[in-house]
Design an enzyme around this catalytic site. Structure first.
Site, PDB file in Angstrom:
ATOM      1  N   HIS A   1      -3.730  -5.570   2.672  1.00 51.60           N
ATOM      2  CA  HIS A   1      -3.397  -5.663   4.091  1.00 51.60           C
ATOM      3  C   HIS A   1      -3.953  -6.996   4.541  1.00 51.60           C
ATOM      4  CE1 HIS A   1      -1.938  -1.572   4.405  1.00 51.60           C
ATOM      5  NE2 HIS A   1      -2.982  -1.176   3.700  1.00 51.60           N
TER       6      HIS A   1
ATOM      7  N   CYS B   1       0.803  -1.222   0.000  1.00 51.75           N
ATOM      8  CA  CYS B   1       0.000   0.000   0.000  1.00 51.75           C
ATOM      9  C   CYS B   1       0.840   1.278   0.000  1.00 51.75           C
ATOM     10  CB  CYS B   1      -0.978  -0.052   1.171  1.00 51.75           C
ATOM     11  SG  CYS B   1      -2.411   1.002   0.956  1.00 51.75           S
TER      12      CYS B   1
END
Ligand code: GLN
Length: 224
Positions: A198, A99
């Protein structure tokens, strides 16, 4: 520098005290667990604002995700590590970026508030913003390289666009991925793996963790 196969595998958690959201540290726990299972030693350290980085310092680097504020702090320091990171990447160093870390490896990242954050320009991608919207939720992709599906959870405002020679980590089966438009998720370049997942990525996708370890061992063998 050469490493004997008995020497511990050196894991660097890049800016690990700043970029570590949504259980990204779990990627390291998974890696450590699998290394132990294979009877391999390892040592892990955070390499952040105060530390220097050299291209031969680590066998594996994790560059995690974070909020826009932490990303802007990291971005100011990143030029001091960019050359070492470039040499590490170009010499087939194994790197997992999640990310925010993924975004910072590219050319730039526009924050939710519209601020342009300069990336390290080590991979050919850039990240734009969305108006009052985030991509949040479960995601599944298919990776052609290993013919595997990966599952995860995404939560990002950024819309990333990858360009050659960067490939995606996978094609989106469900969810949004890099930008919600072109069906790509994450990035692949040499031994660099980037993803918006995630969750953390390696805990939910142990096969991918095994591939990363195989690449670490292969590179150490080649350098020995
Ligand atoms: N702040 C970035 C975004 O919102 C990265 C978020 C993250 O790492 N989860 O796109």
């Amino acid at each position: 520098m050469t490493q004997s196969q008995e020497a511990p595998i050196r894991i660097g958690h890049l800016y690990g005290n700043l970029l570590n959201t949504y259980g990204d540290n779990g990627n390291l726990l998974m890696l450590q667990y699998l290394l132990k299972k294979r009877g391999l030693n390892y040592q892990t350290e955070v390499n952040s604002l105060e530390e220097t980085l050299s291209k031969d310092q680590y066998d594996f680097i994790l560059f995690g995700g974070g909020q826009d504020f932490e990303q802007s702090v990291v971005a100011k320091n990143l030029p001091s590590k960019a050359l070492a990171l470039k040499e590490y990447i170009e010499s087939d160093g194994v790197l997992l970026a999640i990310c925010g870390g993924f975004q910072l490896l590219g050319d730039y990242y526009i924050t939710a508030a519209g601020q342009k954050i300069q990336g390290a320009s080590l991979l050919n991608h850039y990240t734009e913003r969305q108006d009052n919207h985030r991509f949040i939720g479960d995601i599944t992709i298919h990776n052609d390289e290993f013919n595997e599906d990966y599952v995860g959870y995404e939560n990002h405002n950024g819309m990333t666009f990858i360009k050659e020679p960067v490939k995606s980590l996978g094609k989106v089966i469900s969810g949004n991925g890099n930008n919600g438009q072109d069906g790509t998720e994450g990035a692949r370049y040499k031994n660099v793996f980037c993803s918006y997942f995630h969750g953390p990525l390696l805990v939910r996708n142990p096969h991918l963790a095994d591939h990363l370890i195989d690449l670490v061992l292969k590179r150490r063998q080649e350098q020995a």
